[in-house]
Enzyme design. Structure first.
Site, PDB file in Angstrom:
ATOM      1  CB  CYS A  17      86.023 134.932 -18.004  1.00 45.70           C
ATOM      2  SG  CYS A  17      84.852 134.112 -19.372  1.00 45.70           S
ATOM      3  CB  THR A  18      90.268 133.180 -20.190  1.00 46.57           C
ATOM      4  OG1 THR A  18      90.912 133.594 -19.046  1.00 46.57           O
ATOM      5  CG2 THR A  18      91.374 132.998 -21.231  1.00 46.57           C
TER       6      THR A  18
END
Length: 495
Positions: free
Chosen positions: A354-355
């Site tokens: 994810c980020t």
């Protein structure tokens, strides 16, 4: 920011320090190091006074630290009274001779804090009993005592470079048990305001999640404050803070709040805990795993799934090659997505990303709890850290961020297209219909033709609202939202 350690380890701290509650710590005699008060203290209490004074001195010196060189972050110099000191002896001599009054006032403060801590220690949770000084943090409401000293900086120094070219944005999270989230919320609010930072900070009993922007000086002081706080210093290090160009201008305001989860997955932390996540892989290790996955001739028959835990509008403009990117609008839909497509993950090795890593912590815990995967791994530090090491690696396109920049660029790849004409385009704008506000990809040529909404329905609504100002709102669902399944099905349809 103060950072406590227990004095005279091995002694009965409670018995020795509780008597400080009887002292009048506002007494001006404490300002004088040779005060008769000190002489009147018994031997045991003198030890505590000595500890408090040493602690006050160390805290004062720490607030004067500045980086010695931009490329030597571990080396520290000190700046005080417009003077630069390159060794500890110099700063110690200066503080001892020029700031005796401040040290004594801080000594009184430390003594008072110890007294309060130990007076309340019996009511603390078992975990706090082992560290009563940490417990004090959750009891004390005077957050001003925990703010960094900025007196040696001018107001201009603190706000200089807040713009997107010279400022900085911090992205971080820390999963750890917090006994009093409201206190942390009050401290974070005061800390950010003190340093002129804007952004968003979520606090819960399971930890803290923040994105803040401001000048580079302000963000440096913020990181130092976080790493000095007894609540977080054992769980975080400097590398946990991801940095990017930006500043206070990237956020319209400062928002700090207490929530049930520090990232909204929609499941109580009591049911799915951050304490049982997948195996963390460094960017280098993750890169090798992705390389191995992509080298397989038939990815569909592979025993590995490269899973993007983000929302569809994030993965749309940037993603790892060969990934499975769920077409979901919110992370709170992720558990339902896993449930609906559980067979897809059976006996598979899953590589999640994810980020910044935070969604993978509990997302991987949820997937692991299903008991169907062979192995579950997650990218430590997220895409952010990966791109710092591999800007031209297997991640193609931009990195979406939740602020007014919308995206960060590490390479020249464009993996998305204009929603209207199909031309390569990856710069988001908000739908021009105020009541919609969805993100859209529309290239300059299409914008000039008036295509500024996310879909035909919204475009029509916007035109009607423009011609009829009295129609200030509508409740019809946007077309592009209505036609997208809430939870997509990735499994092959049975005939």
């Amino acid at each position: 920011m103060p950072s406590f350690t227990s004095p005279d380890q091995g002694e009965d701290l409670e018995a020795c320090v509780l008597r400080f509650s009887d002292l009048d710590l506002k007494d001006t005699r404490l300002i004088n190091p040779s005060s008769s008060l000190k002489a009147e203290l018994d031997v045991s209490t003198k030890k505590k006074y000595s500890f408090a004074k040493k602690k006050a001195f160390a805290l004062f010196v720490k607030t004067k630290e500045v980086p010695a060189h931009p490329f030597e972050c571990k080396e520290k110099w000190w700046k005080c009274c417009q003077q630069l000191f390159k060794d500890r002896i110099g700063i110690h001599r200066h503080v001892a001779t020029q700031h005796a009054d401040e040290i004594c006032r801080q000594t009184a403060s430390v003594l008072k804090q110890l007294a309060v801590t130990l007076n309340t220690s019996k009511s603390l949770k078992p975990a706090d009993d082992r560290n009563p000084l940490k417990g004090y943090l959750t009891c004390n409401r005077e957050v001003s005592a925990w703010l960094p000293d900025v007196s040696c900086f001018s107001p201009d120094e603190l706000i200089r470079g807040q713009g997107s070219d010279e400022g900085e944005v911090l992205l971080y999270y820390c999963y750890c048990d917090l006994g009093d989230p409201p206190w942390v919320c009050a401290w974070q609010t005061a800390l950010c305001q003190h340093l002129r930072l804007t952004g968003k900070v979520r606090i819960a009993t399971e930890g803290i999640n923040g994105t803040v922007g401001g000048s580079k000086l302000a963000t440096r002081l913020y990181v130092e404050a976080m790493l000095s706080c007894p609540l977080f210093k054992d769980y975080m290090c400097k590398d946990d803070f991801k940095t990017s160009k930006g500043g206070a201008c990237c956020f319209p305001e400062l928002r700090v709040g207490v929530f049930e989860e520090i990232v909204p997955m929609g499941i109580s932390p009591n049911k799915i805990s951050y304490k049982k996540p997948g195996v963390h892989l460094s960017p280098g290790e993750f890169h090798k795993e992705v390389e191995k996955f992509l080298s397989q001739t038939n990815e569909e028959q592979s025993d590995t799934i490269l899973l993007d835990c983000r929302n569809f509008y994030e993965s749309k403009i940037g993603r790892f090659q060969g990934c499975l990117a769920p077409d979901i609008r919110k992370f709170s839909y992720f558990p339902s997505y896993i449930d609906k497509n559980l067979e897809l993950f059976r006996e598979k090795k899953v590589l999640m990303y994810c980020t910044g890593g935070i969604r993978c912590e509990r997302g991987s815990a949820y997937l692991k709890a299903k008991g169907v995967c062979k192995e579950v791994f997650q990218l430590k530090g997220g895409i952010h850290k990966y791109l710092e090491e591999f800007p031209d690696g297997f991640y193609k396109g931009k990195l979406f961020v939740f602020d007014e920049r919308y995206a960060l660029s590490y390479n020249s790849d464009i993996v998305s297209e204009c929603s209207y004409c199909g031309a390569p385009w990856d710069q988001y704008k908000l739908c021009s219909t105020p009541q919609c506000r969805q993100l859209i990809l529309t290239c300059p040529a299409c914008q000039r033709q008036g295509f500024t909404a996310c879909c035909v329905t919204c475009q029509d609504k916007g035109s009607r609202l423009a011609s009829s100002p009295t129609q200030s709102s509508f409740k019809e669902e946007c077309e592009c939202t209505a036609r997208r399944p809430r939870i997509p099905n990735e499994l092959p349809q049975q005939v």
